[in-house]
Design a protein around this motif. Structure first.
Motif, PDB file in Angstrom:
ATOM      1  N   TYR A 139      40.919  42.212  58.954  1.00  0.00           N
ATOM      2  CA  TYR A 139      40.284  41.498  57.562  1.00  0.00           C
ATOM      3  C   TYR A 139      40.289  40.002  57.787  1.00  0.00           C
ATOM      4  CZ  TYR A 139      41.898  45.575  54.972  1.00  0.00           C
ATOM      5  OH  TYR A 139      41.848  47.086  54.709  1.00  0.00           O
ATOM      6  N   ALA A 140      38.971  39.642  57.584  1.00  0.00           N
ATOM      7  CA  ALA A 140      38.523  38.109  57.769  1.00  0.00           C
ATOM      8  C   ALA A 140      38.359  37.461  56.487  1.00  0.00           C
ATOM      9  CB  ALA A 140      37.080  38.482  58.508  1.00  0.00           C
ATOM     10  N   ALA A 141      38.003  38.100  55.537  1.00  0.00           N
ATOM     11  CA  ALA A 141      37.658  37.326  54.321  1.00  0.00           C
ATOM     12  C   ALA A 141      38.183  38.233  53.090  1.00  0.00           C
ATOM     13  CB  ALA A 141      36.053  37.034  54.233  1.00  0.00           C
ATOM     14  N   VAL A 142      39.122  37.539  52.149  1.00  0.00           N
ATOM     15  CA  VAL A 142      39.698  38.080  51.259  1.00  0.00           C
ATOM     16  C   VAL A 142      39.489  37.595  49.979  1.00  0.00           C
ATOM     17  CG1 VAL A 142      41.969  39.042  50.491  1.00  0.00           C
ATOM     18  CG2 VAL A 142      41.706  38.901  52.805  1.00  0.00           C
ATOM     19  N   SER A 143      38.944  38.069  49.124  1.00  0.00           N
ATOM     20  CA  SER A 143      39.001  37.369  47.732  1.00  0.00           C
ATOM     21  C   SER A 143      40.067  37.875  46.584  1.00  0.00           C
ATOM     22  CB  SER A 143      37.384  37.663  47.162  1.00  0.00           C
ATOM     23  OG  SER A 143      36.424  37.050  47.868  1.00  0.00           O
ATOM     24  N   VAL A 144      40.668  36.947  46.198  1.00  0.00           N
ATOM     25  CA  VAL A 144      41.715  37.235  45.081  1.00  0.00           C
ATOM     26  C   VAL A 144      41.323  36.913  43.621  1.00  0.00           C
ATOM     27  CG1 VAL A 144      44.064  37.064  44.543  1.00  0.00           C
ATOM     28  CG2 VAL A 144      43.297  36.751  46.868  1.00  0.00           C
ATOM     29  N   ALA A 145      41.318  38.123  42.900  1.00  0.00           N
ATOM     30  CA  ALA A 145      41.086  37.967  41.518  1.00  0.00           C
ATOM     31  C   ALA A 145      42.108  36.949  40.821  1.00  0.00           C
ATOM     32  CB  ALA A 145      41.135  38.939  40.802  1.00  0.00           C
ATOM     33  N   TRP A 146      41.682  35.672  40.390  1.00  0.00           N
ATOM     34  CA  TRP A 146      42.548  34.684  39.960  1.00  0.00           C
ATOM     35  C   TRP A 146      42.232  34.372  38.531  1.00  0.00           C
ATOM     36  CZ3 TRP A 146      46.401  33.727  42.933  1.00  0.00           C
ATOM     37  CH2 TRP A 146      47.350  32.921  42.422  1.00  0.00           C
ATOM     38  N   ASP A 147      43.103  35.028  37.789  1.00  0.00           N
ATOM     39  CA  ASP A 147      43.354  34.550  36.366  1.00  0.00           C
ATOM     40  C   ASP A 147      44.669  33.726  35.672  1.00  0.00           C
ATOM     41  OD1 ASP A 147      45.437  36.292  36.407  1.00  0.00           O
ATOM     42  OD2 ASP A 147      44.257  37.794  35.095  1.00  0.00           O
ATOM     43  N   PHE A 148      45.533  33.008  36.879  1.00  0.00           N
ATOM     44  CA  PHE A 148      46.512  32.117  36.555  1.00  0.00           C
ATOM     45  C   PHE A 148      47.653  33.086  36.188  1.00  0.00           C
ATOM     46  CE2 PHE A 148      42.575  29.870  35.435  1.00  0.00           C
ATOM     47  CZ  PHE A 148      42.621  28.899  36.358  1.00  0.00           C
ATOM     48  N   SER A 149      47.581  34.288  36.045  1.00  0.00           N
ATOM     49  CA  SER A 149      48.968  34.973  35.849  1.00  0.00           C
ATOM     50  C   SER A 149      49.748  35.296  36.867  1.00  0.00           C
ATOM     51  CB  SER A 149      48.177  36.265  35.352  1.00  0.00           C
ATOM     52  OG  SER A 149      47.879  37.238  36.283  1.00  0.00           O
ATOM     53  N   ALA A 238      33.274  38.969  51.180  1.00  0.00           N
ATOM     54  CA  ALA A 238      34.699  39.550  51.342  1.00  0.00           C
ATOM     55  C   ALA A 238      34.718  40.911  52.062  1.00  0.00           C
ATOM     56  CB  ALA A 238      35.509  39.765  49.956  1.00  0.00           C
ATOM     57  N   ASP A 239      35.688  41.135  52.846  1.00  0.00           N
ATOM     58  CA  ASP A 239      35.845  42.711  53.431  1.00  0.00           C
ATOM     59  C   ASP A 239      37.108  43.053  52.562  1.00  0.00           C
ATOM     60  OD1 ASP A 239      37.733  41.062  54.841  1.00  0.00           O
ATOM     61  OD2 ASP A 239      36.608  41.282  56.466  1.00  0.00           O
ATOM     62  N   LEU A 240      37.876  42.251  51.822  1.00  0.00           N
ATOM     63  CA  LEU A 240      39.033  42.936  51.084  1.00  0.00           C
ATOM     64  C   LEU A 240      39.096  41.949  49.727  1.00  0.00           C
ATOM     65  CD1 LEU A 240      41.453  44.574  50.802  1.00  0.00           C
ATOM     66  CD2 LEU A 240      42.861  42.530  51.756  1.00  0.00           C
ATOM     67  N   VAL A 263      37.386  48.183  39.928  1.00  0.00           N
ATOM     68  CA  VAL A 263      36.992  47.701  41.260  1.00  0.00           C
ATOM     69  C   VAL A 263      37.664  48.689  42.315  1.00  0.00           C
ATOM     70  CG1 VAL A 263      37.429  45.713  42.935  1.00  0.00           C
ATOM     71  CG2 VAL A 263      36.927  45.405  40.324  1.00  0.00           C
ATOM     72  N   ALA A 264      38.737  49.361  42.228  1.00  0.00           N
ATOM     73  CA  ALA A 264      39.140  50.271  43.139  1.00  0.00           C
ATOM     74  C   ALA A 264      38.312  51.527  43.408  1.00  0.00           C
ATOM     75  CB  ALA A 264      40.739  50.774  42.926  1.00  0.00           C
ATOM     76  N   LEU A 265      37.800  51.913  42.382  1.00  0.00           N
ATOM     77  CA  LEU A 265      36.994  53.263  42.268  1.00  0.00           C
ATOM     78  C   LEU A 265      35.264  52.683  42.922  1.00  0.00           C
ATOM     79  CD1 LEU A 265      38.016  54.552  38.900  1.00  0.00           C
ATOM     80  CD2 LEU A 265      38.447  55.537  41.042  1.00  0.00           C
ATOM     81  N   THR A 266      34.993  51.371  42.577  1.00  0.00           N
ATOM     82  CA  THR A 266      33.597  51.166  42.578  1.00  0.00           C
ATOM     83  C   THR A 266      33.343  50.140  43.889  1.00  0.00           C
ATOM     84  OG1 THR A 266      33.777  49.752  41.101  1.00  0.00           O
ATOM     85  CG2 THR A 266      33.219  52.022  40.623  1.00  0.00           C
ATOM     86  N   ALA A 267      34.180  49.286  44.476  1.00  0.00           N
ATOM     87  CA  ALA A 267      33.760  48.288  45.295  1.00  0.00           C
ATOM     88  C   ALA A 267      33.406  48.844  46.699  1.00  0.00           C
ATOM     89  CB  ALA A 267      35.102  47.348  45.550  1.00  0.00           C
ATOM     90  N   ASP A 268      32.466  48.114  47.201  1.00  0.00           N
ATOM     91  CA  ASP A 268      31.894  48.567  48.657  1.00  0.00           C
ATOM     92  C   ASP A 268      32.798  47.887  49.714  1.00  0.00           C
ATOM     93  OD1 ASP A 268      29.804  49.659  47.407  1.00  0.00           O
ATOM     94  OD2 ASP A 268      28.503  47.891  47.587  1.00  0.00           O
ATOM     95  N   CYS A 269      34.035  47.437  49.574  1.00  0.00           N
ATOM     96  CA  CYS A 269      35.024  47.013  50.561  1.00  0.00           C
ATOM     97  C   CYS A 269      36.140  47.546  50.194  1.00  0.00           C
ATOM     98  CB  CYS A 269      34.823  45.728  50.822  1.00  0.00           C
ATOM     99  SG  CYS A 269      35.669  44.638  49.694  1.00  0.00           S
ATOM    100  N   ASP A 270      37.024  47.281  50.944  1.00  0.00           N
ATOM    101  CA  ASP A 270      38.571  47.641  50.850  1.00  0.00           C
ATOM    102  C   ASP A 270      39.134  46.975  49.472  1.00  0.00           C
ATOM    103  OD1 ASP A 270      38.003  49.246  52.858  1.00  0.00           O
ATOM    104  OD2 ASP A 270      39.775  48.403  54.155  1.00  0.00           O
ATOM    105  N   VAL A 271      40.061  47.553  48.862  1.00  0.00           N
ATOM    106  CA  VAL A 271      40.850  46.938  47.768  1.00  0.00           C
ATOM    107  C   VAL A 271      42.081  46.977  47.936  1.00  0.00           C
ATOM    108  CG1 VAL A 271      40.815  47.031  45.167  1.00  0.00           C
ATOM    109  CG2 VAL A 271      38.823  47.424  46.119  1.00  0.00           C
TER     110      VAL A 271
END
Length: 277
Positions: A139-149, A238-240, A263-271
């Protein structure tokens, strides 16, 4: 990370999951176990035949794939229902990560029930990596969902451990109070300056706590979290994708968990879905 469990149904989708699990196991020096679940409702003779056929197929796959044969993975054939049995097998194995193939849409049947992948994610306390893409490189680029939790923090830490050399970006999805702006644009265009500064300062502090080199980047984008994250994959940013599951109950858990599952069901990359704290 010492043990990785990957599930396969011998489909092309599962082959990608097995190869990604092998890549991760090789990079981490982790043990790898490949599991296939056979329907335990089959007659005994058919169950035995199916078990032998799958064992032969998996042994051949390992022998013919250098990335697998170098690891000497354990092969396990289990009888039961995958969404119930797989979390138990993973727990008994002491797995640190559960890897599965991307979701297969079953059409009308899924309008009447919960997809197997969703039931599986809900049934385990392990991080779950849902593999969609071909594992051609780490993996080269990871996007993390960030809601401060706390859940977001766990997702960030899990993603960092899984892909230590990847560029990590904390993605905060901002839903405009009264709407009007198109989804997916940078929030700088419409967000009040003082609010944006507070958010950026907070995210920067969280990024510093996550650590790593370089320190994670940040973006604030207009739109619902699921849309914003899927767009990151579509746009090649993102690739993850990494998301956390919230340890809440009732309606709150349903609503907050829905984003990760969708997102796990519909994303175009790994989750990567991290467990609750």
């Amino acid at each position: 990370m010492e043990k990785i469990l990957v599930a396969t149904d011998l489909s092309a989708r599962s082959d990608r999951a097995v190869l990604r699990a092998a890549q991760l196991a090789g990079a981490k020096g982790a043990a790898l176990r490949i599991v296939h679940v056979v329907d335990d409702d089959l007659p005994a003779a058919m169950l035995q035949t199916r078990t032998e056929e799958v064992t032969d197929a998996l042994e051949a796959m390992v022998a013919q794939t250098p990335a697998l044969s170098e690891l000497s993975p354990e092969i396990s054939i289990e009888a039961g229902h995958i969404d119930v049995l797989l979390p138990k097998v993973a727990a008994e194995y002491g797995a640190d990560l559960l890897v599965v193939g991307g979701h297969r849409n079953r059409g009308m049947a899924e309008l009447l029930g919960t997809p197997t992948l969703v039931r599986l994610v809900r049934g385990t306390e392990l991080p779950v990596l849902v593999v969609t893409g071909r594992p051609e490189a780490p993996y080269a680029a990871v996007s993390v969902a960030w809601d401060f939790s706390p859940a977001a923090r766990i997702a960030g830490l899990t993603a960092r451990a899984l892909a230590p050399d990847a560029a990590l970006t904390l993605v905060h999805a901002w839903v405009e109070p009264y709407g009007g702006s198109p989804y997916g644009i940078d929030a700088a265009a419409t967000m009040p300056a003082a609010m944006r500064q507070r958010l950026e300062t907070k995210i920067a502090g969280d990024a510093a706590e996550l650590g790593g080199d370089p320190v994670p980047g940040q973006v604030i984008v207009i739109g619902p979290p699921g849309h914003v994250l899927r767009r990151r994959a579509v746009d090649g940013e993102a690739d993850l994708l990494a998301l956390g599951r919230h340890a809440r109950s009732g309606l709150a858990r349903f609503l907050l968990g829905a984003t990760a599952e969708d997102v796990a069901l519909t994303a175009d990359c790994d989750v990567l879905i991290a467990p609750p704290e």
